[in-house]
Write a protein that holds these residues in place. Sequence first.
Motif, short mmCIF file in Angstrom:
data_model
loop_
_atom_site.label_atom_id
_atom_site.label_comp_id
_atom_site.label_asym_id
_atom_site.label_seq_id
_atom_site.Cartn_x
_atom_site.Cartn_y
_atom_site.Cartn_z
N ARG A 1 5.75 -2.66 8.83
CA ARG A 1 4.58 -1.83 9.17
C ARG A 1 3.57 -1.93 8.03
NH1 ARG A 1 8.87 1.49 8.03
NH2 ARG A 1 8.67 2.87 6.19
N PRO A 2 2.29 -1.91 8.36
CA PRO A 2 1.25 -2.05 7.33
C PRO A 2 1.20 -0.83 6.41
CG PRO A 2 0.26 -1.50 9.43
CD PRO A 2 1.72 -1.75 9.71
N PHE A 3 0.69 -1.04 5.21
CA PHE A 3 0.48 0.07 4.30
C PHE A 3 -0.61 0.98 4.88
CE2 PHE A 3 3.16 -0.97 0.82
CZ PHE A 3 3.22 -2.35 0.75
N PRO A 4 -0.48 2.29 4.74
CA PRO A 4 -1.49 3.20 5.30
C PRO A 4 -2.83 3.12 4.58
CG PRO A 4 0.15 4.41 4.01
CD PRO A 4 0.66 3.01 4.14
N SER A 5 -2.84 2.61 3.34
CA SER A 5 -4.10 2.52 2.60
C SER A 5 -3.96 1.46 1.52
CB SER A 5 -4.44 3.87 1.95
OG SER A 5 -3.47 4.20 0.97
N LYS A 6 -5.09 1.02 0.99
CA LYS A 6 -5.08 0.07 -0.13
C LYS A 6 -4.42 0.68 -1.36
CE LYS A 6 -9.06 -2.85 1.06
NZ LYS A 6 -10.37 -3.37 0.60
N GLU A 7 -4.63 1.97 -1.56
CA GLU A 7 -4.03 2.64 -2.72
C GLU A 7 -2.51 2.59 -2.66
OE1 GLU A 7 -6.47 3.85 -0.86
OE2 GLU A 7 -8.12 3.74 -2.32
N THR A 8 -1.95 2.72 -1.45
CA THR A 8 -0.49 2.65 -1.29
C THR A 8 0.01 1.24 -1.56
OG1 THR A 8 -0.64 4.37 0.40
CG2 THR A 8 1.42 3.14 0.26
N GLU A 9 -0.72 0.25 -1.07
CA GLU A 9 -0.34 -1.14 -1.31
C GLU A 9 -0.39 -1.46 -2.80
OE1 GLU A 9 -1.47 -5.71 0.13
OE2 GLU A 9 -2.58 -3.99 0.92
N ILE A 10 -1.44 -1.02 -3.48
CA ILE A 10 -1.56 -1.24 -4.92
C ILE A 10 -0.40 -0.60 -5.66
CG2 ILE A 10 -2.91 -0.62 -6.97
CD1 ILE A 10 -5.43 -1.03 -5.24
N SER A 11 -0.07 0.63 -5.30
CA SER A 11 1.02 1.34 -5.97
C SER A 11 2.36 0.62 -5.80
CB SER A 11 1.13 2.77 -5.41
OG SER A 11 2.19 3.47 -6.01
N PHE A 12 2.59 0.08 -4.60
CA PHE A 12 3.85 -0.61 -4.35
C PHE A 12 3.97 -1.87 -5.20
CE2 PHE A 12 7.59 -1.91 -2.13
CZ PHE A 12 7.51 -3.29 -2.06
N PHE A 13 2.93 -2.71 -5.18
CA PHE A 13 3.01 -3.99 -5.88
C PHE A 13 2.78 -3.86 -7.38
CE2 PHE A 13 2.22 -5.62 -1.54
CZ PHE A 13 3.28 -6.51 -1.47
N LYS A 14 2.27 -2.70 -7.81
CA LYS A 14 2.06 -2.48 -9.23
C LYS A 14 3.24 -1.75 -9.88
CE LYS A 14 -1.32 -0.56 -12.50
NZ LYS A 14 -2.62 0.15 -12.64
N ASN A 15 3.83 -0.80 -9.15
CA ASN A 15 4.81 0.09 -9.77
C ASN A 15 6.23 -0.05 -9.24
OD1 ASN A 15 2.73 1.44 -11.31
ND2 ASN A 15 2.14 2.46 -9.40
N ILE A 16 6.38 -0.48 -7.98
CA ILE A 16 7.71 -0.46 -7.38
C ILE A 16 8.36 -1.83 -7.39
CG2 ILE A 16 9.01 0.05 -5.27
CD1 ILE A 16 6.91 2.17 -4.61
N LYS A 17 7.75 -2.80 -6.71
CA LYS A 17 8.37 -4.12 -6.64
C LYS A 17 8.65 -4.73 -8.01
CE LYS A 17 7.78 -8.90 -5.24
NZ LYS A 17 6.84 -9.95 -4.87
#
Length: 285
Positions: free
Chosen positions: A39-55
């Motif tokens: 499923r797509p990220f709900p916002s660009k901010e969520t996508e940034i947070s995932f690839f910056k902080n989680i993965k």
Amino acid sequence: MGFLNVLTDKEADPVKRLSQALQEIKTVLQQLREKVLSRPFPSKETEISFFKNIKPKFYAWRIFHLELYNLDMNKPAGTRDMLLAFYKHELGLVERFFKLNAFLYHYFKAGFSEMDGMYFIRGAEIPTVLQPEIPDADQQFSTGMDYLYARFMAFEMLQKEILDRMNGLDGTLHPVEPKKPKPVPTLKWTGSHVNLVELVYGLYYTMQLNNGHADVTEIVNLMEDTFGIKLRDAHHSFVEIRRRKVDSPSRFLEQMAAAIQQRVEDDLDYKPQLKKALKAQKEGD
């Protein structure tokens, strides 16, 4: 990822430790990838947070265990002094990595976010001069910076591991925080707006960037980010440059060339023998 911490401390066999760690990390990363693609990220901010902080936190363990394996397999079976020399050399390699990536490492350590839209959004275009070197990646599950963030995290863990081992051998060393690279000075364009536009088009028409494939908009954006200036309506400014009647359309570039030439002449005045030799060579040509 507590299992990986325990594995690092308890498993003495480097081969078994690496095999178990890689399998665990592979499973977790596959699960993350499936969730991201389902499923797509709900916002660009969520996508940034995932690839910056989680993965990166998960991928960092993969890099760390590969480096830890190499550390154990290459350490000498010798004296305490031989081991200390080996660990000091490895520590120097870690430090060299941070220095080679000083600008991006400072961005990571300082928690900057100004360029997150380029670095942590999939498919975002990054100017070549700001683009880190990354391996071929899964475009659906990678961004321009998440891999390097993972390497920063992994190498900080490796640095601490090496310092802990050296402390155990020497008794005088203590784990320390990685040295922060010197901050990159902020340069602000204080010259004429038109001069900077002239420089933009000079770079564009002489094809100095991206093997000539960078367009004017990209160069304008680069100059704006670098020098903290807004080049609004750069095309209109260039039209005005072309309409110059008295002065040359490339007045600013010619001023730069004249200033450099004058400096060379001034330097040669202090080196008469070199000036004489260059003059003779020019006359001979």
